[in-house]
Scaffold this motif. Structure first.
Motif, PDB file in Angstrom:
ATOM      1  N   ASN A 119      45.409  48.246  49.416  1.00 10.53           N
ATOM      2  CA  ASN A 119      45.259  46.878  48.936  1.00 10.53           C
ATOM      3  C   ASN A 119      43.856  46.682  48.365  1.00 10.53           C
ATOM      4  N   GLU A 120      43.809  46.396  47.095  1.00 11.53           N
ATOM      5  CA  GLU A 120      42.527  46.213  46.427  1.00 11.53           C
ATOM      6  C   GLU A 120      42.298  44.732  46.148  1.00 11.53           C
ATOM      7  N   ASN A 121      41.085  44.307  46.353  1.00 11.12           N
ATOM      8  CA  ASN A 121      40.736  42.921  46.075  1.00 11.12           C
ATOM      9  C   ASN A 121      40.022  42.837  44.735  1.00 11.12           C
ATOM     10  N   TYR A 122      40.571  42.011  43.846  1.00 10.57           N
ATOM     11  CA  TYR A 122      39.984  41.837  42.534  1.00 10.57           C
ATOM     12  C   TYR A 122      39.288  40.479  42.494  1.00 10.57           C
ATOM     13  N   SER A 123      37.968  40.506  42.435  1.00  8.66           N
ATOM     14  CA  SER A 123      37.222  39.252  42.412  1.00  8.66           C
ATOM     15  C   SER A 123      37.077  38.784  40.969  1.00  8.66           C
ATOM     16  N   ASN A 124      37.349  37.520  40.742  1.00  9.67           N
ATOM     17  CA  ASN A 124      37.250  36.941  39.407  1.00  9.67           C
ATOM     18  C   ASN A 124      36.156  35.892  39.378  1.00  9.67           C
ATOM     19  N   ASN A 125      35.187  36.109  38.518  1.00 16.30           N
ATOM     20  CA  ASN A 125      34.123  35.137  38.333  1.00 16.30           C
ATOM     21  C   ASN A 125      34.657  33.974  37.509  1.00 16.30           C
ATOM     22  N   ARG A 126      34.508  32.768  38.031  1.00 16.32           N
ATOM     23  CA  ARG A 126      35.066  31.597  37.351  1.00 16.32           C
ATOM     24  C   ARG A 126      34.473  31.417  35.957  1.00 16.32           C
ATOM     25  N   THR A 127      33.167  31.670  35.829  1.00 17.21           N
ATOM     26  CA  THR A 127      32.517  31.552  34.520  1.00 17.21           C
ATOM     27  C   THR A 127      33.089  32.554  33.533  1.00 17.21           C
ATOM     28  N   ASP A 128      33.296  33.795  34.007  1.00 17.15           N
ATOM     29  CA  ASP A 128      33.892  34.828  33.141  1.00 17.15           C
ATOM     30  C   ASP A 128      35.268  34.397  32.667  1.00 17.15           C
ATOM     31  N   LEU A 129      36.053  33.818  33.567  1.00 18.50           N
ATOM     32  CA  LEU A 129      37.411  33.400  33.217  1.00 18.50           C
ATOM     33  C   LEU A 129      37.403  32.306  32.152  1.00 18.50           C
ATOM     34  N   ILE A 130      36.436  31.384  32.249  1.00 15.05           N
ATOM     35  CA  ILE A 130      36.346  30.311  31.261  1.00 15.05           C
ATOM     36  C   ILE A 130      36.046  30.885  29.870  1.00 15.05           C
ATOM     37  N   TYR A 131      35.095  31.802  29.819  1.00 18.00           N
ATOM     38  CA  TYR A 131      34.750  32.413  28.530  1.00 18.00           C
ATOM     39  C   TYR A 131      35.883  33.288  28.019  1.00 18.00           C
ATOM     40  N   VAL A 223      44.060  36.622  36.901  1.00 19.85           N
ATOM     41  CA  VAL A 223      43.790  35.679  37.992  1.00 19.85           C
ATOM     42  C   VAL A 223      44.540  36.079  39.258  1.00 19.85           C
ATOM     43  N   ASN A 224      45.745  36.622  39.084  1.00 22.30           N
ATOM     44  CA  ASN A 224      46.580  37.001  40.231  1.00 22.30           C
ATOM     45  C   ASN A 224      46.656  38.513  40.400  1.00 22.30           C
ATOM     46  N   ALA A 225      45.591  39.205  40.004  1.00 25.15           N
ATOM     47  CA  ALA A 225      45.602  40.672  39.951  1.00 25.15           C
ATOM     48  C   ALA A 225      45.903  41.303  41.305  1.00 25.15           C
ATOM     49  N   THR A 226      45.326  40.796  42.364  1.00 23.78           N
ATOM     50  CA  THR A 226      45.519  41.409  43.683  1.00 23.78           C
ATOM     51  C   THR A 226      46.976  41.386  44.098  1.00 23.78           C
ATOM     52  N   ASN A 227      47.576  40.201  44.082  1.00 23.43           N
ATOM     53  CA  ASN A 227      48.975  40.069  44.498  1.00 23.43           C
ATOM     54  C   ASN A 227      49.915  40.806  43.551  1.00 23.43           C
ATOM     55  N   TYR A 228      49.652  40.700  42.244  1.00 24.05           N
ATOM     56  CA  TYR A 228      50.539  41.316  41.264  1.00 24.05           C
ATOM     57  C   TYR A 228      50.517  42.839  41.369  1.00 24.05           C
ATOM     58  N   ASN A 229      49.322  43.424  41.385  1.00 27.23           N
ATOM     59  CA  ASN A 229      49.218  44.883  41.442  1.00 27.23           C
ATOM     60  C   ASN A 229      49.737  45.452  42.750  1.00 27.23           C
ATOM     61  N   ASN A 230      49.486  44.757  43.850  1.00 24.49           N
ATOM     62  CA  ASN A 230      50.016  45.225  45.127  1.00 24.49           C
ATOM     63  C   ASN A 230      51.542  45.228  45.119  1.00 24.49           C
ATOM     64  N   TRP A 231      52.131  44.201  44.500  1.00 24.72           N
ATOM     65  CA  TRP A 231      53.598  44.138  44.433  1.00 24.72           C
ATOM     66  C   TRP A 231      54.141  45.255  43.543  1.00 24.72           C
ATOM     67  N   VAL A 232      53.544  45.421  42.353  1.00 26.57           N
ATOM     68  CA  VAL A 232      54.031  46.427  41.406  1.00 26.57           C
ATOM     69  C   VAL A 232      53.933  47.827  41.989  1.00 26.57           C
TER      70      VAL A 232
END
Length: 274
Positions: A119-131, A223-232
């Motif tokens: 299980n990998e945790n993908y941290s998303n910076n909110r500022t990065d996501l906005i840009y 945004v949902n990388a952790t849950n999505y990749n773990n499921w796939v």
């Protein structure tokens, strides 16, 4: 336009983008104060500014147009059915993309007989996501579709056949997405589909919408990388995984078939498509 010139223009675009991006970063660092832009802001602003300036230069110098023009975004024969099929195609394309991005994990699985999933945790910076939202949903779809479809394809069609123009414009589009080699095939495939949409509908806005949809899914997955990749990856490439890929092929085929036949009774692109 010749094939050589199309490739040279694409390389010029890449060089111009990198040059502008470095220039913007240099300016920010030159005037760096105690209260300054963070790295996230610096990276985001430089990318967006680099995008806009690079494409505007090519539009002005080679296309010789004032940008933006309302005529570029006006749909003369609006069809709700085409928008629906664009959504279907975009979903199908995302499902097809999955094995292409999983190639390293596929090789590991078929070589070892199992997939070592942690299980990998993908941290998303909110500022990065906005840009990223501004860049991939608003800026990139408009500028890239105007250049690679409305400009490049139409110019190529003056001296080349449809299939040649489509393949070359798609290859050029893939070149600007060469951050990693794994992006080449998905970008090339997308370029072909987007080019077909433009040629058959004669409306660049449809291609822009299609591009924005694909990029929107990318942000949703990010945004949902952790849950999505773990499921796939917990599917271990079983029949469900490959059934989704086959479903993607079906959805994409249906979308392409419907859209490419939607305007067969219409006139061809004025003076460009033979």
């Amino acid at each position: 336009m010749s094939i050589t010139k199309a490739l040279l223009l694409t390389l010029l675009l890449i060089f111009n983008f990198l040059l502008v991006q470095l220039g913007v970063i240099g300016l920010f660092e030159l005037f760096d104060q105690p209260i300054s832009l963070s790295n996230s802001h610096l990276k985001g602003v430089s990318k967006i500014v680099g995008f806009i300036i690079s494409y505007f230069v090519l539009f002005k110098v080679f296309w010789k147009v004032e940008f933006p023009r309302k005529v570029d975004f006006k749909i003369n024969n609006y069809k709700l059915s085409i928008l629906i099929y664009l959504i279907i195609m975009s979903i199908g394309l995302e499902l097809i993309y999955q094995p292409l991005f999983d190639i390293d994990k596929l090789m590991e699985f078929y070589k070892n007989g199992f997939l070592d999933i942690q299980n990998e945790n993908y941290s998303n910076n909110r500022t990065d996501l906005i840009y990223q939202f501004l860049a991939v949903i608003l800026v990139a779809p408009i500028l890239e579709e105007l250049f690679f479809r409305k400009f490049l394809i139409l110019k190529l069609l003056k001296k080349n056949k449809k299939i040649t123009s489509l393949l070359i414009s798609s290859f050029c589009f893939a070149l600007i997405h060469i951050e990693t080699p794994i992006n080449l095939i998905p970008s090339f495939f997308f370029g072909i589909l987007s080019g077909l949409i433009f040629i058959k509908t004669r409306e660049i806005l449809y291609s822009i919408i299609f591009h924005a949809l694909i990029n929107a899914y990318y942000l949703i997955f990010l945004v949902n990388a952790t849950n999505y990749n773990n499921w796939v990856y917990n599917l271990n490439f079983n029949y469900i995984y490959w059934s989704l890929v086959i479903l993607g092929l079906i959805l994409t085929f249906v979308g392409v078939k419907k859209i490419t036949s939607a305007n067969n009774d219409s006139s061809q692109i004025a003076g460009t498509v033979s």
